[in-house]
Design a protein around this motif. Structure first.
Motif, mmCIF file in Angstrom:
data_model
loop_
_atom_site.group_PDB
_atom_site.id
_atom_site.type_symbol
_atom_site.label_atom_id
_atom_site.label_comp_id
_atom_site.label_asym_id
_atom_site.label_seq_id
_atom_site.Cartn_x
_atom_site.Cartn_y
_atom_site.Cartn_z
ATOM 1 N N ILE A 167 0.839 -1.190 0.000
ATOM 2 C CA ILE A 167 0.000 0.000 0.000
ATOM 3 C C ILE A 167 0.878 1.244 0.000
ATOM 4 C CG2 ILE A 167 -1.734 1.290 1.329
ATOM 5 C CD1 ILE A 167 -2.653 -1.402 0.075
ATOM 6 N N LEU A 168 1.957 1.187 0.788
ATOM 7 C CA LEU A 168 2.865 2.311 0.930
ATOM 8 C C LEU A 168 4.202 1.790 1.426
ATOM 9 C CD1 LEU A 168 3.206 5.489 1.002
ATOM 10 C CD2 LEU A 168 2.532 5.353 3.403
ATOM 11 N N ALA A 169 5.269 2.427 0.988
ATOM 12 C CA ALA A 169 6.601 2.166 1.537
ATOM 13 C C ALA A 169 7.053 3.440 2.237
ATOM 14 C CB ALA A 169 7.579 1.779 0.436
ATOM 15 N N ARG A 170 7.692 3.277 3.382
ATOM 16 C CA ARG A 170 8.149 4.434 4.152
ATOM 17 C C ARG A 170 9.616 4.248 4.492
ATOM 18 N NH1 ARG A 170 5.558 8.402 7.968
ATOM 19 N NH2 ARG A 170 6.999 8.790 9.675
ATOM 20 N N PRO A 172 3.929 1.451 -4.867
ATOM 21 C CA PRO A 172 3.090 2.494 -5.461
ATOM 22 C C PRO A 172 3.479 3.914 -5.066
ATOM 23 C CG PRO A 172 1.948 1.464 -3.636
ATOM 24 C CD PRO A 172 3.228 0.697 -3.831
ATOM 25 N N LYS A 173 4.083 4.067 -3.873
ATOM 26 C CA LYS A 173 4.445 5.397 -3.396
ATOM 27 C C LYS A 173 5.432 5.235 -2.245
ATOM 28 C CE LYS A 173 0.991 7.674 -1.701
ATOM 29 N NZ LYS A 173 -0.121 8.574 -1.353
ATOM 30 N N VAL A 174 6.313 6.241 -2.096
ATOM 31 C CA VAL A 174 7.280 6.244 -1.003
ATOM 32 C C VAL A 174 7.063 7.489 -0.162
ATOM 33 C CG1 VAL A 174 9.741 6.396 -0.395
ATOM 34 C CG2 VAL A 174 9.004 4.911 -2.282
ATOM 35 N N LEU A 191 14.474 6.459 -7.765
ATOM 36 C CA LEU A 191 13.064 6.095 -7.557
ATOM 37 C C LEU A 191 12.148 6.988 -8.399
ATOM 38 C CD1 LEU A 191 13.099 5.435 -3.715
ATOM 39 C CD2 LEU A 191 12.788 3.731 -5.527
ATOM 40 N N GLU A 192 12.445 8.280 -8.457
ATOM 41 C CA GLU A 192 11.664 9.193 -9.307
ATOM 42 C C GLU A 192 11.728 8.753 -10.771
ATOM 43 O OE1 GLU A 192 13.447 13.025 -8.470
ATOM 44 O OE2 GLU A 192 11.618 13.674 -7.447
ATOM 45 N N GLN A 193 12.930 8.371 -11.222
ATOM 46 C CA GLN A 193 13.099 7.931 -12.610
ATOM 47 C C GLN A 193 12.306 6.662 -12.891
ATOM 48 O OE1 GLN A 193 17.367 7.665 -12.936
ATOM 49 N NE2 GLN A 193 17.624 9.893 -12.833
ATOM 50 N N LYS A 194 12.046 5.899 -11.849
ATOM 51 C CA LYS A 194 11.242 4.682 -11.987
ATOM 52 C C LYS A 194 9.751 4.988 -11.798
ATOM 53 C CE LYS A 194 14.928 1.528 -10.551
ATOM 54 N NZ LYS A 194 15.081 0.859 -11.838
ATOM 55 N N ASN A 195 9.419 6.275 -11.819
ATOM 56 C CA ASN A 195 8.029 6.752 -11.710
ATOM 57 C C ASN A 195 7.343 6.374 -10.400
ATOM 58 O OD1 ASN A 195 7.977 8.082 -14.248
ATOM 59 N ND2 ASN A 195 7.851 6.058 -15.220
ATOM 60 N N VAL A 196 8.123 6.344 -9.328
ATOM 61 C CA VAL A 196 7.558 6.110 -8.003
ATOM 62 C C VAL A 196 7.359 7.475 -7.349
ATOM 63 C CG1 VAL A 196 7.918 5.051 -5.734
ATOM 64 C CG2 VAL A 196 8.747 3.885 -7.805
ATOM 65 N N PRO A 197 6.120 7.840 -7.018
ATOM 66 C CA PRO A 197 5.888 9.128 -6.358
ATOM 67 C C PRO A 197 6.568 9.171 -4.991
ATOM 68 C CG PRO A 197 3.816 8.143 -7.109
ATOM 69 C CD PRO A 197 4.880 7.108 -7.262
ATOM 70 N N LEU A 198 7.176 10.307 -4.683
ATOM 71 C CA LEU A 198 7.826 10.527 -3.395
ATOM 72 C C LEU A 198 7.060 11.619 -2.665
ATOM 73 C CD1 LEU A 198 11.548 10.752 -4.585
ATOM 74 C CD2 LEU A 198 10.341 8.717 -3.769
ATOM 75 N N VAL A 199 6.756 11.354 -1.390
ATOM 76 C CA VAL A 199 6.037 12.342 -0.585
ATOM 77 C C VAL A 199 6.672 12.430 0.796
ATOM 78 C CG1 VAL A 199 3.853 11.956 -1.792
ATOM 79 C CG2 VAL A 199 4.324 10.703 0.326
ATOM 80 N N ILE A 200 6.381 13.533 1.457
ATOM 81 C CA ILE A 200 6.733 13.682 2.864
ATOM 82 C C ILE A 200 5.428 13.852 3.612
ATOM 83 C CG2 ILE A 200 7.846 15.144 4.587
ATOM 84 C CD1 ILE A 200 9.986 15.797 2.522
ATOM 85 N N GLN A 201 5.220 12.957 4.575
ATOM 86 C CA GLN A 201 4.005 12.994 5.380
ATOM 87 C C GLN A 201 4.339 12.337 6.719
ATOM 88 O OE1 GLN A 201 0.651 10.865 3.733
ATOM 89 N NE2 GLN A 201 -0.809 12.177 4.791
ATOM 90 N N TYR A 202 4.522 13.144 7.735
ATOM 91 C CA TYR A 202 4.948 12.649 9.038
ATOM 92 C C TYR A 202 3.890 11.742 9.667
ATOM 93 C CZ TYR A 202 6.701 12.711 13.840
ATOM 94 O OH TYR A 202 7.149 12.353 15.075
#
Length: 155
Positions: free
Chosen positions: A4-7, A100-102, A133-144
């Motif tokens: 679902i998510l990777a952190r 799906p997202k980091v 990871l960006e080049q592999k089209n994985v969205p990167l977010v910051i969310q504490y």
């Protein structure tokens, strides 16, 4: 369903993860992927004590995670992947695991890292890995915490 998510979070399993993220994401399995910790039975036992009732927890090395995902072991679970560094996620993706997202969680301002936010500091290698990871089209977010707004991150 699977991941679902990777952190990326140096603390891996901690109160915010088990009390807030698990509920918000309706997690069925926490997966700590760390080659070093996966061999330390004492740390693994203490980490397992923190998991909420009704969830599973795996604390395994990268190779075993890739093997298990590719064998479909977690296909019917909502998995939250936790790693200490983005390089582990690159190995998982290159091994066929769909991420799906980091979310960048807590990366302490130490060991030559430069602050990005209050809770995230990166060194040059971590920044390069995030660019991969960006080049592999994985969205990167910051969310504490899950109630914070997601902030897109550009490496």
């Amino acid at each position: 369903m699977s991941v679902i998510l990777a952190r990326v979070d140096q603390r891996l399993i901690h109160g915010l993860i088990v009390n807030q993220w698990a509920q918000a994401l309706q997690i069925k399995r926490f997966m700590v992927v760390d080659d070093e910790l996966s061999t330390n039975e004492a740390i693994k036992a203490s980490m397992r004590m923190s998991k909420p009732a009704g969830t599973g927890m795996s604390i395994i090395n990268t190779e075993k995670a890739i093997t298990n995902f590719n064998a479909g072991k977690y296909d019917n679970q909502r998995v939250f992947v936790l790693v200490k560094e983005p390089a582990t996620l690159i190995k998982l993706i290159e091994g066929g695991v769909k991420i799906p997202k980091v979310d960048l969680g807590i990366l302490f301002n130490e060991s030559g890292r430069k602050p990005v936010t209050k809770f995230v500091a990166l060194d040059d290698e971590e920044r390069r890995d995030l660019q991969i990871l960006e080049q592999k089209n994985v969205p990167l977010v910051i969310q504490y915490v899950p109630t914070d707004p997601e902030e897109p991150f550009k490496a």
